[in-house]
Design a protein around this motif. Structure first.
Motif, PDB file in Angstrom:
ATOM      1  N   VAL A  52       9.251   1.636   9.272  1.00 45.05           N
ATOM      2  CA  VAL A  52       8.707   2.606   8.566  1.00 45.05           C
ATOM      3  C   VAL A  52       9.708   3.916   8.757  1.00 45.05           C
ATOM      4  N   ILE A  53      10.151   4.019   9.957  1.00 45.69           N
ATOM      5  CA  ILE A  53      11.292   5.124  10.388  1.00 45.69           C
ATOM      6  C   ILE A  53      12.331   5.016   9.513  1.00 45.69           C
ATOM      7  N   ARG A  54      12.987   3.760   9.478  1.00 42.45           N
ATOM      8  CA  ARG A  54      14.245   3.458   8.612  1.00 42.45           C
ATOM      9  C   ARG A  54      13.871   3.913   7.437  1.00 42.45           C
ATOM     10  N   ASN A  55      12.931   3.592   6.833  1.00 44.98           N
ATOM     11  CA  ASN A  55      12.780   3.525   5.072  1.00 44.98           C
ATOM     12  C   ASN A  55      12.595   5.077   4.893  1.00 44.98           C
ATOM     13  N   ARG A  56      11.864   6.054   5.933  1.00 41.76           N
ATOM     14  CA  ARG A  56      11.649   7.399   5.490  1.00 41.76           C
ATOM     15  C   ARG A  56      12.555   8.286   6.232  1.00 41.76           C
ATOM     16  N   LYS A  57      13.354   8.167   7.245  1.00 44.65           N
ATOM     17  CA  LYS A  57      14.278   9.017   7.832  1.00 44.65           C
ATOM     18  C   LYS A  57      15.797   8.713   7.810  1.00 44.65           C
ATOM     19  N   ILE A  58      16.089   7.462   7.562  1.00 45.30           N
ATOM     20  CA  ILE A  58      17.674   7.045   7.689  1.00 45.30           C
ATOM     21  C   ILE A  58      18.068   6.461   6.423  1.00 45.30           C
ATOM     22  N   GLY A  59      19.123   7.046   5.946  1.00 51.44           N
ATOM     23  CA  GLY A  59      20.105   6.465   4.770  1.00 51.44           C
ATOM     24  C   GLY A  59      21.349   5.764   5.330  1.00 51.44           C
ATOM     25  N   PHE A  60      21.280   4.553   4.620  1.00 53.13           N
ATOM     26  CA  PHE A  60      22.694   3.764   5.037  1.00 53.13           C
ATOM     27  C   PHE A  60      23.692   3.552   4.054  1.00 53.13           C
TER      28      PHE A  60
END
Length: 205
Positions: A52-60
């Protein structure tokens, strides 16, 4: 690393730069220590919470950004929003608007095989930023591009990271990319330190 700050991480091949980025992106777990992302300790979270955090807070943004071949450019960009539960039509509209800002308004219906390398990289940038992440992680995002396209791509990444007040952490392909950063760190022999030519001009990590 503060919101909106641009940090470049340099170091010799094999020093662990990509591994560090994977740790920052919650793709790998550190053996020890504490990692606070946006004020929250994420080291004790389970896999579902990290997703969830990767989806909402991190852009790769990676060197070769994988695309879903059957989806159009706009549909690929909209995927993170759909995973969040947004309505597909609204997510698609947001994706089209962002692609237009990146100069791809005429290509929103094109599939990955119909796009050039530079266009694909802009689609990757749009997908990374569509959710307005707090942290953008870029691993040699311009390595496959010609010099002019690479310079334009870096300019776009930096401009959008500032607009969204997202921290930008870059592993640069060219020295010129690293020199644009407000802070440059060097990773070598297991240690992370301020690059010598930046000493006295930056705040501590």
């Amino acid at each position: 690393i503060m919101p909106g700050e641009f940090v470049a991480i340099t170091g010799p091949s094999g020093s662990g730069k990509s591994t560090l980025l994977h740790l920052l992106g919650l793709l790998d777990r550190a053996d020890r220590g504490i990692y606070r992302l946006d004020g929250r300790d994420v080291t004790t979270l389970d896999d579902d919470e990290l997703t969830v955090i990767r989806n909402r807070k991190i852009g790769f943004i990676f060197q070769a950004a994988p695309m879903l071949p059957r989806l159009t450019a706009a549909q690929n960009v909209a995927v993170p929003l759909v995973y969040r539960g947004e309505r597909p039509r609204q997510a698609h509209a947001q994706a089209c608007r962002l692609l237009a800002r990146l100069g791809l308004a005429a290509f929103v219906r094109h599939r990955p095989t119909e796009l050039s390398g530079g266009q694909l990289q802009r689609v990757a940038i749009a997908r990374a930023l569509i959710g307005r992440p707090r942290l953008i992680l870029a691993d040699e995002p311009t390595s496959a591009l010609d010099p002019q396209t690479a310079a334009e791509t870096m300019k776009l990444i930096r401009a959008l990271s500032r607009e969204f007040e997202a921290a930008l952490v870059l592993i640069p392909h060219e020295v010129s990319d690293a020199l644009q950063a407000e802070r440059r760190l060097t990773l070598d022999h297991g240690g992370l330190q301020v690059a010598p030519d930046f000493v006295g001009t930056v705040s501590p990590l």
